[in-house]
Design an enzyme around this catalytic site. Sequence first.
Site, PDB file in Angstrom:
ATOM      1  N   ARG A 147       0.870  -1.174   0.000  1.00 31.35           N
ATOM      2  CA  ARG A 147       0.000   0.000   0.000  1.00 31.35           C
ATOM      3  C   ARG A 147       0.902   1.217   0.000  1.00 31.35           C
ATOM      4  O   ARG A 147       1.769   1.355   0.855  1.00 31.35           O
ATOM      5  CB  ARG A 147      -0.889  -0.038   1.248  1.00 31.35           C
ATOM      6  CG  ARG A 147      -1.606   1.241   1.592  1.00 31.35           C
ATOM      7  CD  ARG A 147      -2.815   1.445   0.677  1.00 31.35           C
ATOM      8  NE  ARG A 147      -3.783   2.371   1.197  1.00 31.35           N
ATOM      9  CZ  ARG A 147      -3.620   3.668   1.291  1.00 31.35           C
ATOM     10  NH1 ARG A 147      -2.479   4.223   0.944  1.00 31.35           N
ATOM     11  NH2 ARG A 147      -4.587   4.427   1.757  1.00 31.35           N
ATOM     12  N   GLU A 192     -12.007   4.800  -3.880  1.00 30.16           N
ATOM     13  CA  GLU A 192     -12.284   3.363  -3.802  1.00 30.16           C
ATOM     14  C   GLU A 192     -12.902   2.849  -5.099  1.00 30.16           C
ATOM     15  O   GLU A 192     -13.692   3.537  -5.731  1.00 30.16           O
ATOM     16  CB  GLU A 192     -13.237   3.066  -2.641  1.00 30.16           C
ATOM     17  CG  GLU A 192     -12.653   3.372  -1.284  1.00 30.16           C
ATOM     18  CD  GLU A 192     -11.437   2.536  -0.944  1.00 30.16           C
ATOM     19  OE1 GLU A 192     -11.386   1.353  -1.335  1.00 30.16           O
ATOM     20  OE2 GLU A 192     -10.533   3.069  -0.291  1.00 30.16           O
ATOM     21  N   ARG A 197      -1.245  -5.355   4.792  1.00 26.86           N
ATOM     22  CA  ARG A 197      -0.446  -4.960   3.627  1.00 26.86           C
ATOM     23  C   ARG A 197       0.795  -4.212   4.096  1.00 26.86           C
ATOM     24  O   ARG A 197       0.783  -3.533   5.131  1.00 26.86           O
ATOM     25  CB  ARG A 197      -1.253  -4.049   2.697  1.00 26.86           C
ATOM     26  CG  ARG A 197      -2.486  -4.686   2.137  1.00 26.86           C
ATOM     27  CD  ARG A 197      -3.297  -3.711   1.311  1.00 26.86           C
ATOM     28  NE  ARG A 197      -3.794  -2.632   2.154  1.00 26.86           N
ATOM     29  CZ  ARG A 197      -4.625  -1.684   1.755  1.00 26.86           C
ATOM     30  NH1 ARG A 197      -5.037  -1.639   0.501  1.00 26.86           N
ATOM     31  NH2 ARG A 197      -5.043  -0.741   2.585  1.00 26.86           N
TER      32      ARG A 197
END
Length: 177
Positions: free
Chosen positions: A86, A94, A135
Amino acid sequence: MTRNPALYQSIEMRSLKARANPIRPKQTRHNSAMVRDCVFAAVVGVTIGSGLLVWRNWEAVKPVLHSSGATVIDGDTIEVAGERIRISNIDTPEISSPNCPAEQVKGFAAKRRLAEIARGYPIDIDREGKDRFGRTLARVRIAGNDVGLQLIQEGHALPWAPGAAAKQSRIRAWCGS
């Protein structure tokens, strides 16, 4: 054969009574069952509609693999050698659960732009830790350029800041409300 007037009068009276006070048809379903069925039908319709939307936009949703070894997941997430990364200094709209249709459109644009930037160039990853989804958080440089900063400058991303107020501010910027 003689007619019986009392019989005809009796039949006539029954006919008039039936017209004046009709028997209400028996209700076979309760209101709660009807409401339940309507809600179920609405949920099924929304589910099918969402599935069709994803199926129709599959080319935009599916991860993009590049010769550099990076797979672009969305506008701020890549995968390199099985590691989800990320980009730490940005937030992009999104794609999978947008707050409005405009956010999803902008999310697809950010993903496309990240895919263009990553195409065929070596990737430098400065790992900073993990996010709540597991992540890797990292600053990402491609061909020497900070990818997060480039996406911000081009209008595909906003600087990431913690907190609910900062998140709502980013959503307002993408959705216009």
